[in-house]
Design an enzyme around this catalytic site. Structure first.
Site, PDB file in Angstrom:
ATOM      1  N   ARG A 147       0.858  -1.179   0.000  1.00 30.44           N
ATOM      2  CA  ARG A 147       0.000   0.000   0.000  1.00 30.44           C
ATOM      3  C   ARG A 147       0.893   1.227   0.000  1.00 30.44           C
ATOM      4  O   ARG A 147       1.824   1.292   0.818  1.00 30.44           O
ATOM      5  CB  ARG A 147      -0.907   0.026   1.235  1.00 30.44           C
ATOM      6  CG  ARG A 147      -1.929   1.149   1.198  1.00 30.44           C
ATOM      7  CD  ARG A 147      -2.681   1.299   2.497  1.00 30.44           C
ATOM      8  NE  ARG A 147      -1.908   2.036   3.492  1.00 30.44           N
ATOM      9  CZ  ARG A 147      -2.423   2.492   4.622  1.00 30.44           C
ATOM     10  NH1 ARG A 147      -3.698   2.268   4.914  1.00 30.44           N
ATOM     11  NH2 ARG A 147      -1.667   3.158   5.489  1.00 30.44           N
ATOM     12  N   TYR A 159      -2.739  11.867   6.179  1.00 28.41           N
ATOM     13  CA  TYR A 159      -3.035  10.488   6.601  1.00 28.41           C
ATOM     14  C   TYR A 159      -2.015   9.518   6.030  1.00 28.41           C
ATOM     15  O   TYR A 159      -1.644   9.599   4.857  1.00 28.41           O
ATOM     16  CB  TYR A 159      -4.427  10.022   6.119  1.00 28.41           C
ATOM     17  CG  TYR A 159      -4.524   8.525   6.245  1.00 28.41           C
ATOM     18  CD1 TYR A 159      -4.375   7.680   5.133  1.00 28.41           C
ATOM     19  CD2 TYR A 159      -4.635   7.935   7.507  1.00 28.41           C
ATOM     20  CE1 TYR A 159      -4.384   6.306   5.271  1.00 28.41           C
ATOM     21  CE2 TYR A 159      -4.646   6.565   7.657  1.00 28.41           C
ATOM     22  CZ  TYR A 159      -4.507   5.744   6.544  1.00 28.41           C
ATOM     23  OH  TYR A 159      -4.491   4.398   6.681  1.00 28.41           O
ATOM     24  N   ASP A 207      -5.041   4.012  -0.297  1.00 27.22           N
ATOM     25  CA  ASP A 207      -6.203   4.271   0.548  1.00 27.22           C
ATOM     26  C   ASP A 207      -6.546   5.754   0.501  1.00 27.22           C
ATOM     27  O   ASP A 207      -5.784   6.585   0.995  1.00 27.22           O
ATOM     28  CB  ASP A 207      -5.867   3.850   1.993  1.00 27.22           C
ATOM     29  CG  ASP A 207      -7.096   3.772   2.881  1.00 27.22           C
ATOM     30  OD1 ASP A 207      -7.009   3.162   3.965  1.00 27.22           O
ATOM     31  OD2 ASP A 207      -8.160   4.314   2.491  1.00 27.22           O
ATOM     32  N   HIS A 209      -9.051   7.007   1.927  1.00 26.64           N
ATOM     33  CA  HIS A 209      -9.532   7.240   3.304  1.00 26.64           C
ATOM     34  C   HIS A 209     -10.739   8.166   3.369  1.00 26.64           C
ATOM     35  O   HIS A 209     -10.747   9.135   4.145  1.00 26.64           O
ATOM     36  CB  HIS A 209      -8.388   7.800   4.150  1.00 26.64           C
ATOM     37  CG  HIS A 209      -8.278   7.132   5.496  1.00 26.64           C
ATOM     38  ND1 HIS A 209      -8.694   7.712   6.664  1.00 26.64           N
ATOM     39  CD2 HIS A 209      -7.817   5.917   5.847  1.00 26.64           C
ATOM     40  CE1 HIS A 209      -8.482   6.904   7.678  1.00 26.64           C
ATOM     41  NE2 HIS A 209      -7.956   5.807   7.220  1.00 26.64           N
ATOM     42  N   GLU A 233      -8.816   2.270  -2.291  1.00 16.95           N
ATOM     43  CA  GLU A 233      -9.624   1.963  -1.104  1.00 16.95           C
ATOM     44  C   GLU A 233     -10.339   3.202  -0.587  1.00 16.95           C
ATOM     45  O   GLU A 233      -9.800   4.304  -0.599  1.00 16.95           O
ATOM     46  CB  GLU A 233      -8.715   1.421  -0.010  1.00 16.95           C
ATOM     47  CG  GLU A 233      -9.419   1.129   1.310  1.00 16.95           C
ATOM     48  CD  GLU A 233      -8.464   0.654   2.371  1.00 16.95           C
ATOM     49  OE1 GLU A 233      -7.292   0.382   2.069  1.00 16.95           O
ATOM     50  OE2 GLU A 233      -8.886   0.574   3.527  1.00 16.95           O
ATOM     51  N   GLU A 259     -14.120  -1.017   5.767  1.00 17.63           N
ATOM     52  CA  GLU A 259     -13.496  -1.203   7.089  1.00 17.63           C
ATOM     53  C   GLU A 259     -14.287  -0.522   8.194  1.00 17.63           C
ATOM     54  O   GLU A 259     -14.210  -0.949   9.342  1.00 17.63           O
ATOM     55  CB  GLU A 259     -12.060  -0.715   7.089  1.00 17.63           C
ATOM     56  CG  GLU A 259     -11.907   0.767   6.997  1.00 17.63           C
ATOM     57  CD  GLU A 259     -10.453   1.197   6.958  1.00 17.63           C
ATOM     58  OE1 GLU A 259      -9.685   0.630   6.158  1.00 17.63           O
ATOM     59  OE2 GLU A 259     -10.084   2.083   7.731  1.00 17.63           O
ATOM     60  N   ARG A 280     -14.007  -5.021   3.045  1.00 20.27           N
ATOM     61  CA  ARG A 280     -12.873  -4.730   3.914  1.00 20.27           C
ATOM     62  C   ARG A 280     -13.115  -4.958   5.406  1.00 20.27           C
ATOM     63  O   ARG A 280     -12.239  -4.730   6.219  1.00 20.27           O
ATOM     64  CB  ARG A 280     -12.464  -3.267   3.727  1.00 20.27           C
ATOM     65  CG  ARG A 280     -11.775  -3.009   2.418  1.00 20.27           C
ATOM     66  CD  ARG A 280     -10.303  -3.426   2.442  1.00 20.27           C
ATOM     67  NE  ARG A 280      -9.448  -2.519   3.173  1.00 20.27           N
ATOM     68  CZ  ARG A 280      -8.533  -2.893   4.066  1.00 20.27           C
ATOM     69  NH1 ARG A 280      -8.382  -4.167   4.354  1.00 20.27           N
ATOM     70  NH2 ARG A 280      -7.794  -2.002   4.687  1.00 20.27           N
ATOM     71  N   GLU A 336      -4.712  -7.511   4.875  1.00 23.40           N
ATOM     72  CA  GLU A 336      -3.848  -6.402   5.299  1.00 23.40           C
ATOM     73  C   GLU A 336      -3.106  -6.850   6.550  1.00 23.40           C
ATOM     74  O   GLU A 336      -3.711  -7.416   7.467  1.00 23.40           O
ATOM     75  CB  GLU A 336      -4.702  -5.167   5.609  1.00 23.40           C
ATOM     76  CG  GLU A 336      -3.907  -3.986   6.118  1.00 23.40           C
ATOM     77  CD  GLU A 336      -4.773  -2.764   6.365  1.00 23.40           C
ATOM     78  OE1 GLU A 336      -6.004  -2.904   6.379  1.00 23.40           O
ATOM     79  OE2 GLU A 336      -4.213  -1.684   6.539  1.00 23.40           O
ATOM     80  N   TRP A 399     -11.593  12.192   7.861  1.00 23.26           N
ATOM     81  CA  TRP A 399     -10.197  11.753   8.083  1.00 23.26           C
ATOM     82  C   TRP A 399     -10.011  10.379   7.492  1.00 23.26           C
ATOM     83  O   TRP A 399     -10.927   9.536   7.598  1.00 23.26           O
ATOM     84  CB  TRP A 399      -9.880  11.698   9.587  1.00 23.26           C
ATOM     85  CG  TRP A 399      -8.480  11.207   9.805  1.00 23.26           C
ATOM     86  CD1 TRP A 399      -7.315  11.905   9.547  1.00 23.26           C
ATOM     87  CD2 TRP A 399      -8.083   9.917  10.249  1.00 23.26           C
ATOM     88  NE1 TRP A 399      -6.237  11.129   9.823  1.00 23.26           N
ATOM     89  CE2 TRP A 399      -6.655   9.899  10.260  1.00 23.26           C
ATOM     90  CE3 TRP A 399      -8.756   8.756  10.648  1.00 23.26           C
ATOM     91  CZ2 TRP A 399      -5.909   8.789  10.667  1.00 23.26           C
ATOM     92  CZ3 TRP A 399      -8.021   7.654  11.048  1.00 23.26           C
ATOM     93  CH2 TRP A 399      -6.626   7.695  11.057  1.00 23.26           C
TER      94      TRP A 399
HETATM   95  C1  CS2 Z   1      -6.609   2.316   7.389  1.00 25.54           C
HETATM   96  C2  CS2 Z   1      -6.577   2.124   8.875  1.00 25.54           C
HETATM   97  O1  CS2 Z   1      -5.404   0.306   7.263  1.00 25.54           O
HETATM   98  C3  CS2 Z   1      -6.261   1.004   6.700  1.00 25.54           C
HETATM   99  O2  CS2 Z   1      -6.840   0.705   5.662  1.00 25.54           O
HETATM  100  O3  CS2 Z   1      -7.830   2.794   6.913  1.00 25.54           O
HETATM  101  O4  CS2 Z   1      -5.250   2.212   9.280  1.00 25.54           O
HETATM  102  C4  CS2 Z   1      -7.385   3.118   9.673  1.00 25.54           C
HETATM  103  O5  CS2 Z   1      -6.882   4.421   9.445  1.00 25.54           O
HETATM  104  C5  CS2 Z   1      -7.279   2.791  11.155  1.00 25.54           C
HETATM  105  O6  CS2 Z   1      -7.644   1.460  11.340  1.00 25.54           O
HETATM  106  C6  CS2 Z   1      -8.186   3.681  11.993  1.00 25.54           C
HETATM  107  O7  CS2 Z   1      -8.144   3.230  13.330  1.00 25.54           O
HETATM  108 MG    MG Z   2      -8.353   1.899   5.068  1.00 28.91          MG
END
Ligand code: CS2
Ligand code: MG
Length: 399
Positions: A147, A159, A207, A209, A233, A259, A280, A336, A399
């Site tokens: 990634r 981020y 990502d 995000h 992602e 996620e 995810r 991951e 975020w």
């Molecule tokens: C991120 C995460 O790994 C990822 O895909 O989106 O690191 C995410 O930022 C954290 O799990 C938030 O706690």
């Molecule tokens: Mg993520």
């Protein structure tokens, strides 16, 4: 067999983890991960004050009935706190059931569908030289998919990229910076440089995000097509599942989402209309092994693969449960695996192994993870928040 005790262990070996430990009258114990990054204490209370009293005296083998009772019995359904608490119970009961059966958990999930579990690791850099060093470091560790997250010209803290944190103000959310236009201008150039340096074949992920509108996500997906990403992602906040129809109509870049989702209802349009390529959700945030297996089987009907969330804030207990599922399900995609600090590894001894970029759960009965409570007690909870994100004019952003 009866549950005679259940205990929530909060420990912070470098970061906070919430672990549920269930004990039976036959001395068999099970572990579940209930870590909700930045809101850990809410889950500690949900478990300690509301769930544990209901577990005492029940039959640990009745996993489905316990899950349904906790989900329907709460009346207030879904949500990250509720589902993380239910997940910890579910995983601990599967741990117990597999230990009693004398089998590694994956054998109770249909047995192995593959020899090992492919992973991806995190590479990042404030600039290209730092990013390239990070990619090389992951490749040296054996990862075979990477990634890529980078800084954005003109922004100080972004981020996924290491930056200094001012702790003088105490546990407060770090304020990161954002400028979508600058990000959209710079990211394709980053992937062009990465492809020049590392070639066309290395699987690369990114990502976004949750930061883009559907149209901005469509543009980015299209702009990244020449670099053949493994996936883009969280390209847009997906509570508005229908927004992905627009993204999908503009780009062939594979999409991964979920996620932050905690029930199958969050995915219905995304899966039913094949708007994504990977789901995810993590065991810990989706209510446990029981519902996540059902989600994976639903996704399989639409040729969508699994990609369990596995950052450092999923504990080794949650990670182990994921790896058992990854080994067993047919529509496995990728796992991951951000890895853990030495202190975390010492608190959670585990049978799973990481070799040549692949994981294997091991053959120990149950999850194959234990909790060293003495070491856990040596790392008391430390209040901590996830960062927040502001635009250049100060407006709060995703975020
Ligand atoms: C991120 C995460 O790994 C990822 O895909 O989106 O690191 C995410 O930022 C954290 O799990 C938030 O706690
Ligand atoms: Mg993520």
């Amino acid at each position: 067999m009866k549950i005679v005790d259940a205990k929530v262990v909060l420990t912070s070996p470098g970061r906070n983890f919430v672990t549920l430990r269930i004990e039976t009258d036959e001395g068999v114990t099970g572990l579940g991960d209930a870590t909700l990054n930045g809101r850990e204490l809410a889950v500690v209370s949900y478990l300690t004050d509301h769930v544990v009293p209901l577990l005492l005296g029940t039959d640990p083998h009745r996993i489905e009935d316990t899950w349904q009772s906790l989900y329907r019995g709460a009346y207030w359904r879904r949500g990250p706190v509720t589902m993380a608490a239910i997940a910890a119970v579910d995983v601990a009961l599967w741990d117990i059931k597999a230990k009693v059966a004398g089998l590694p958990l994956y054998q109770l999930l249909g047995g192995a569908s593959r020899e090992r579990v492919r992973t991806y690791g995190h590479a990042s850099g404030r600039d290209l030289p730092e990013l390239f060093d990070s990619i090389r470091a992951r490749l040296e560790q054996g990862y075979q998919a990477i990634r890529v997250q980078t800084g954005v010209p003109g922004l100080k803290r972004v981020y996924g990229v290491r930056h200094t944190v001012d702790t003088a103000a105490g546990p407060r959310p770090v304020v990161e910076d954002w400028d979508t236009a600058a990000y959209l201008r710079s990211l394709p150039k980053v992937f062009d440089a990465v492809r020049q340096e590392f070639g066309p074949d290395l699987p690369l992920l990114h990502d976004a995000h949750h930061r883009l509108t559907p149209m901005q996500a469509a543009r980015l997906g299209k702009d990244l097509e020449p670099y053949d990403l493994f996936w883009l992602e969280d390209c847009t906040p997906a509570e508005n599942q229908e927004g992905l129809r627009l993204v999908r109509s503009h780009t062939t870049t594979p999409l991964a989402i979920g996620e932050v989702f905690n029930t199958v209802y969050d995915y219905r349009t995304l899966i039913g209309e094949q708007l994504i390529d990977y789901v995810r959700s993590a065991v810990t945030h989706f209510g446990g092994v029981s519902p996540l297996r059902k989600l994976f089987d639903y996704a399989a009907q639409y040729q969508i693969k699994t990609a369990v969330h596995g950052p450092e804030d999923i504990s080794p207990v949650g990670m182990a449960a994921a790896i058992h599922l990854d080994l067993a399900v047919h529509n496995f995609g990728i796992q991951e695996y951000a890895g853990y600090t030495e202190a975390t590894e010492a608190v959670f001894p585990h049978a799973y192994t990481f070799t040549d970029g692949h994981l294997h759960p091991g053959e120990e009965p149950g999850l194959g993870v234990s909790l060293d409570e003495e070491r856990a007690a040596a790392h008391p909870y430390e209040a901590a928040y996830l960062p927040i994100n502001r635009l250049q004019d100060g407006t709060i952003h995703d975020w």
